[in-house]
Scaffold this motif. Structure first.
Motif, PDB file in Angstrom:
ATOM      1  N   SER A 471       0.857  -1.197   0.000  1.00  0.00           N
ATOM      2  CA  SER A 471       0.000   0.000   0.000  1.00  0.00           C
ATOM      3  C   SER A 471       0.886   1.237   0.000  1.00  0.00           C
ATOM      4  CB  SER A 471      -0.913  -0.013   1.232  1.00  0.00           C
ATOM      5  OG  SER A 471      -1.681  -1.191   1.267  1.00  0.00           O
ATOM      6  N   ALA A 472       1.500   1.483  -1.156  1.00  0.00           N
ATOM      7  CA  ALA A 472       2.480   2.562  -1.247  1.00  0.00           C
ATOM      8  C   ALA A 472       1.876   3.869  -1.736  1.00  0.00           C
ATOM      9  CB  ALA A 472       3.633   2.152  -2.156  1.00  0.00           C
ATOM     10  N   GLY A 473       0.591   3.846  -2.175  1.00  0.00           N
ATOM     11  CA  GLY A 473      -0.085   5.056  -2.634  1.00  0.00           C
ATOM     12  C   GLY A 473       0.576   5.732  -3.822  1.00  0.00           C
ATOM     13  N   PRO A 474       0.522   5.230  -5.065  1.00  0.00           N
ATOM     14  CA  PRO A 474      -0.325   4.104  -5.469  1.00  0.00           C
ATOM     15  C   PRO A 474       0.278   2.754  -5.074  1.00  0.00           C
ATOM     16  CG  PRO A 474       0.927   4.911  -7.337  1.00  0.00           C
ATOM     17  CD  PRO A 474       1.226   5.850  -6.210  1.00  0.00           C
ATOM     18  N   ASP A 475      -0.575   1.718  -5.109  1.00  0.00           N
ATOM     19  CA  ASP A 475      -0.136   0.385  -4.712  1.00  0.00           C
ATOM     20  C   ASP A 475       0.938  -0.151  -5.648  1.00  0.00           C
ATOM     21  OD1 ASP A 475      -1.977   0.597  -2.752  1.00  0.00           O
ATOM     22  OD2 ASP A 475      -3.375  -0.903  -3.529  1.00  0.00           O
ATOM     23  N   VAL A 476       1.800  -1.004  -5.057  1.00  0.00           N
ATOM     24  CA  VAL A 476       2.864  -1.656  -5.828  1.00  0.00           C
ATOM     25  C   VAL A 476       2.574  -3.151  -5.853  1.00  0.00           C
ATOM     26  CG1 VAL A 476       5.327  -2.171  -5.934  1.00  0.00           C
ATOM     27  CG2 VAL A 476       4.556   0.103  -5.210  1.00  0.00           C
ATOM     28  N   ARG A 477       2.501  -3.720  -7.051  1.00  0.00           N
ATOM     29  CA  ARG A 477       2.243  -5.156  -7.181  1.00  0.00           C
ATOM     30  C   ARG A 477       3.505  -5.916  -6.814  1.00  0.00           C
ATOM     31  NH1 ARG A 477      -1.314  -8.354 -10.269  1.00  0.00           N
ATOM     32  NH2 ARG A 477      -1.097 -10.498  -9.456  1.00  0.00           N
ATOM     33  N   LEU A 478       3.349  -6.966  -5.987  1.00  0.00           N
ATOM     34  CA  LEU A 478       4.493  -7.740  -5.506  1.00  0.00           C
ATOM     35  C   LEU A 478       4.507  -9.105  -6.191  1.00  0.00           C
ATOM     36  CD1 LEU A 478       4.180  -6.985  -1.677  1.00  0.00           C
ATOM     37  CD2 LEU A 478       5.530  -5.753  -3.391  1.00  0.00           C
ATOM     38  N   SER A 479       5.661  -9.491  -6.683  1.00  0.00           N
ATOM     39  CA  SER A 479       5.818 -10.803  -7.312  1.00  0.00           C
ATOM     40  C   SER A 479       6.550 -11.712  -6.331  1.00  0.00           C
ATOM     41  CB  SER A 479       6.618 -10.680  -8.615  1.00  0.00           C
ATOM     42  OG  SER A 479       5.923  -9.873  -9.548  1.00  0.00           O
ATOM     43  N   LEU A 480       5.816 -12.673  -5.786  1.00  0.00           N
ATOM     44  CA  LEU A 480       6.390 -13.581  -4.804  1.00  0.00           C
ATOM     45  C   LEU A 480       6.481 -14.993  -5.380  1.00  0.00           C
ATOM     46  CD1 LEU A 480       4.457 -12.442  -1.585  1.00  0.00           C
ATOM     47  CD2 LEU A 480       6.551 -11.507  -2.572  1.00  0.00           C
ATOM     48  N   LYS A 481       7.573 -15.683  -5.052  1.00  0.00           N
ATOM     49  CA  LYS A 481       7.766 -17.036  -5.549  1.00  0.00           C
ATOM     50  C   LYS A 481       6.873 -18.035  -4.835  1.00  0.00           C
ATOM     51  CE  LYS A 481      12.561 -16.527  -7.139  1.00  0.00           C
ATOM     52  NZ  LYS A 481      13.939 -17.051  -6.999  1.00  0.00           N
ATOM     53  N   SER A 482       6.517 -17.713  -3.613  1.00  0.00           N
ATOM     54  CA  SER A 482       5.683 -18.646  -2.843  1.00  0.00           C
ATOM     55  C   SER A 482       4.716 -17.856  -1.983  1.00  0.00           C
ATOM     56  CB  SER A 482       6.567 -19.546  -1.963  1.00  0.00           C
ATOM     57  OG  SER A 482       7.336 -18.758  -1.066  1.00  0.00           O
TER      58      SER A 482
END
Length: 546
Positions: A471-482
């Motif tokens: 929730s960085a305003g705007p949101d940042v999409r996170l790519s997680l391996k698991s």
């Protein structure tokens, strides 16, 4: 002739070899050697045959002893000359030197005063002081250690001795002042007020010395903090070098940038510490100066001088309150991680090791948290130990206090943090939605809430069971391996850092950097709605396993 001769002779030539002193009634025996008459007589009374103590010549008949008048006269001159030298030396020691109080009675060469008389308003050397010590009328006079400007001890209005103290006006007065300007005032003898003020000066001196000691301890504390910071910097630098050494020329720039970042943080810490130390040392210097002045004044027997100087010296010099001043070592968590993320494929093994080491370090800042029921939305259900929270679908009848969230299903921790570092872990296993992080104390808790740093929230969240965002305003999409089952949250208040970790994978999820915190931070938990049982698993504050 004898004066001229004495200039050519030395004192050693007029010493008796038996008593080793200047001749007394010198005699010359037949071999030509000289002795005191008493010394050679006693020597021969004990020794037979009669022998010269110097050359051992034997006299079979005891020689007749006659005083050698020439040697006797010259020896007498040597003795007189030595006495004159001693007298001259003593006189030189007694002459008043610059900065010393001279005798007011001496004419010509002024000798150093031994005492000052508060009645006669004069200072006396040893000779001229004798009358005050022997004459009955003068014995009653008050003598003190020598002081200059005795006229300053007289009342300028009545020309009488200042021997009283007006507590009402805090000034020294004479006897006539008490029946005129200070008639109704609280007046006490100088000595009484002197004793009181002297006691207060002693207390002030102790307080000043204690302030000095506290600042010395603060310097040591700051130096220790710098040492810890440097250890962290050295360790982080070593980790970074180990990773980037394995790379080719394409990654050398990244390695240099990493080291420069760490060194810059360390330089910032050292610069801050140097500023504090310099300021503390300056305060210590001022406090030492004040301590010396107070100690000197407290030892003074001069009542008036002490009282006149008391006000300016009693209060400690203005200093800074160092109680809350601390040097916090710079935080390097995530520095190397963020640098090598771009080379993930090549450095996967090294990255894994770095994350594990980093997680172990931040886990050293673990804190024990409990949930605050006064902030919990009415739909939320808290466990008895206040370590778990979930949405119950049904709102309970709870008082709508200002701290409670009334629309969003959120709750804060009971504990808050306004400095240093802290870390905690939350189990999110089995949930399809959640929102975690920290929030500042002044957040809006009523109505709809937009979770972002601008509104006082630093969080990450899961949506629809698969979409992770910051929730960085705007949101940042996170790519997680698991899918994380346990999330670690680390905050460095002074560094302005909030980092999230996948605890089981020992991987960094996301970091908010460059944050500026000015108020208390509370751990923030949002289990989100139950969603028909699909999101019924609770958020659990888990014990940290190092």
């Amino acid at each position: 002739m004898s004066a001229a001769a004495s200039c050519l002779l030395t004192e050693d030539q007029f010493l008796c070899s038996i008593c080793l002193d200047v001749f007394t009634d010198p005699i010359t025996i037949p071999c030509g050697h000289n002795f005191c008459k008493t010394c050679i007589t006693e020597h021969w009374d004990k020794n037979v045959p009669y022998q010269c103590p110097n050359c051992n010549k034997v006299f079979y008949t005891r020689p007749e002893l006659q005083v050698n008048t020439f040697i006797s006269d010259v020896a007498a001159q040597f003795r007189q000359s030595a006495q004159q030298k001693v007298s001259s030396s003593n006189l030189e020691q007694k002459v008043s030197k610059p900065g010393e109080v001279p005798c007011d009675v001496c004419t010509g060469t002024k000798l150093k005063a031994l005492k000052s008389c508060l009645v006669c308003l004069e200072s006396y050397c040893e000779t001229h002081l004798e009358r005050h010590l022997t004459r009955s009328g003068l014995k009653r006079h008050q003598l003190i250690n020598p002081l200059e400007n005795l006229e300053g001890r007289m009342c300028s209005k009545h020309d009488k001795l200042l021997e009283l103290f007006c507590k009402t006006d805090q000034t020294c007065v004479c006897m006539l002042c008490t029946i005129s300007d200070h008639k109704t005032h609280n007046v006490v003898p100088l000595k009484e007020e002197y004793e009181g003020k002297k006691a207060k000066l002693g207390k002030t001196d102790a307080e000043v010395k204690q302030m000095i000691q506290k600042r010395r301890l603060k310097i040591e504390e700051i130096k220790h903090s710098v040492e810890l910071s440097k250890e962290d910097a050295d360790r982080e630098t070593a980790d970074g070098v180990q990773v980037f050494t394995a790379l080719k020329e394409s990654v050398e720039r990244s390695q240099a940038e990493l080291i420069d970042t760490i060194k810059e943080k360390q330089r910032k810490t050292e610069k801050q510490a140097e500023g504090f130390i310099k300021e503390l040392e300056q305060e210590i210097s001022e406090l030492k100066k004040r301590s010396t002045e107070v100690e000197k004044l407290s030892q003074s027997e001069d009542h008036l001088h002490l009282l006149q100087s008391f006000t300016s010296l009693n209060a400690a010099p203005p200093t800074k309150d160092w109680t809350e001043v601390n040097i916090h070592p710079s935080s390097y968590e995530g520095t190397v991680v963020r640098a090598v993320n771009q080379l993930e494929e090549t450095l996967s093994k090294q990255m894994k090791k770095l994350f594990e080491a980093e997680l172990k370090r931040v886990q050293q800042s673990a804190v024990d948290l409990t949930l605050d029921p006064d902030t919990a939305h009415p739909d939320l259900i808290l466990s008895d130990d206040r370590k778990q929270v979930k949405d119950g679908d049904v709102a309970r009848n709870l008082p709508d206090n200002p701290e409670r969230f009334d629309i969003c299903p959120c709750v804060l921790a009971k504990q808050s943090f306004s400095s240093g570092r802290f870390y905690y872990e939350i189990q999110v296993k089995g949930k399809t939605r959640w929102n975690l992080g920290v929030a500042r104390e002044s957040i809006n808790r009523k109505g709809d809430i937009t979770v972002k740093p601008q509104n006082g929230y630093w969080t990450i969240y899961l949506k629809n069971g698969k979409k992770y965002n910051a929730s960085a305003g705007p949101d940042v999409r996170l790519s997680l391996k698991s899918r994380p089952e346990k999330v670690g949250v680390f905050v460095d208040y002074e560094e302005g850092l909030v980092s999230f970790y996948d605890v089981d994978a020992a991987a960094l999820i996301y970091s908010f950097t460059g944050c500026y915190f000015t108020e208390k931070l509370y751990p923030y938990f949002c289990p989100c709605i139950n969603n028909g049982g699909k999101n019924s698993a609770p958020l659990i504050i888990s014990p940290v396993s190092h």
